[in-house]
Design an enzyme around this catalytic site. Structure first.
Site, mmCIF file in Angstrom:
data_model
loop_
_atom_site.group_PDB
_atom_site.id
_atom_site.type_symbol
_atom_site.label_atom_id
_atom_site.label_comp_id
_atom_site.label_asym_id
_atom_site.label_seq_id
_atom_site.Cartn_x
_atom_site.Cartn_y
_atom_site.Cartn_z
ATOM 1 N N CYS A 152 44.190 -5.258 0.829
ATOM 2 C CA CYS A 152 44.231 -4.813 -0.566
ATOM 3 C C CYS A 152 45.325 -5.576 -1.321
ATOM 4 O O CYS A 152 45.247 -6.799 -1.431
ATOM 5 C CB CYS A 152 44.408 -3.294 -0.623
ATOM 6 S SG CYS A 152 44.217 -2.589 -2.272
ATOM 7 N N HIS A 172 35.497 -0.969 -0.464
ATOM 8 C CA HIS A 172 36.905 -1.367 -0.432
ATOM 9 C C HIS A 172 37.591 -0.629 0.725
ATOM 10 O O HIS A 172 37.234 0.491 1.061
ATOM 11 C CB HIS A 172 37.576 -1.004 -1.761
ATOM 12 C CG HIS A 172 38.921 -1.620 -1.947
ATOM 13 N ND1 HIS A 172 39.088 -2.968 -2.196
ATOM 14 C CD2 HIS A 172 40.157 -1.084 -1.908
ATOM 15 C CE1 HIS A 172 40.381 -3.231 -2.315
ATOM 16 N NE2 HIS A 172 41.050 -2.106 -2.139
ATOM 17 N N ASP A 211 32.187 -2.943 -2.682
ATOM 18 C CA ASP A 211 33.507 -2.753 -3.283
ATOM 19 C C ASP A 211 33.401 -2.869 -4.806
ATOM 20 O O ASP A 211 33.153 -3.959 -5.330
ATOM 21 C CB ASP A 211 34.470 -3.816 -2.737
ATOM 22 C CG ASP A 211 35.906 -3.591 -3.147
ATOM 23 O OD1 ASP A 211 36.150 -2.839 -4.113
ATOM 24 O OD2 ASP A 211 36.802 -4.177 -2.506
#
Length: 223
Positions: free
Chosen positions: A117, A190, A162
């Protein structure tokens, strides 16, 4: 397997870190770069897993520059606080701490990074600017930096479900860095690698991990 340590930074301040060593001679070293939630149980588990595969692995606690012992929940409040912390920290200081963490495990051999991330973007920058072979998982902040010339190889992993990284954003990675491997995973959202969370997608996480290990075997261990 791991232990908490202190990492000297480029300034006078030390930050914490979670370190794990393999049994036997290491294949190299890996800096594991957190999400916005701190050095959580998931990040510590990734450190342990890379150590089990033969690497000295370390996760620097970037937020120690601002507040010690940050470990946020995966909820709305944790997300808001994490975004605030990474904004205050900034990517330049994060890169300085990656370099410090890499130096702290330099005796392991060649050093790379893997990030998730927010950490995925820090990992990309580690390849672009620090010359560390890196693996970037679902870095939603990557796009502004894709024009830079890489100093080391980087591998990308993205979930096709995502919402933060649509197909056109993934395509920009391939267009800007066609020499780098960019993988997508049809069933993944995600944070698909975060074991124990609702976003975890086991098949995608396992395949991405195998590709990541193959990358490090080539780039660090010289296989």
């Amino acid at each position: 397997m791991g232990q908490s340590i202190n990492i000297p930074t480029s300034g006078t301040q030390c930050i914490g870190g979670y370190l794990a060593r393999p049994q036997g001679e290491p294949k190299g070293g890996i800096v594991v770069i957190q999400e916005i939630f701190g050095v959580t149980a998931h990040i510590r588990d990734m450190v342990d897993r890379f150590a089990a595969h033969g690497y000295v692995a370390i996760a620097p606690a970037f937020f120690d520059r601002l507040e010690t012992g940050v470990e946020l929940a995966y909820d709305r409040g944790g997300y808001a606080r994490g975004r605030q912390l990474v904004t205050e920290l900034g990517l330049e200081r994060a890169l300085e701490d990656v370099a410090s963490a890499a130096e702290s495990i330099a005796s392991a051999g060649r050093i790379g990074t893997v990030g998730y991330c927010w950490g995925g973007t820090v990992a990309l920058l580690s390849a672009l600017r620090l010359g560390l072979p890196s693996v970037s998982y679902y870095g939603a902040r990557n796009l502004p930096y894709l024009h830079e010339t890489p100093k080391a190889p980087v591998m990308f992993h993205f979930g096709e479900k995502d919402p933060n990284i649509p197909p056109e954003a993934v395509a920009k990675h391939r267009d800007a860095l066609p020499q780098m491997e960019t993988f997508t995973y049809p069933g993944a959202d995600h944070a698909f690698n975060r074991d124990g969370s609702a976003s975890y997608h086991e098949a995608s996480a396992k395949l991405a991990m195998q590709r990541t290990l193959d990358f490090f075997a080539t780039q660090l261990a010289g296989a």
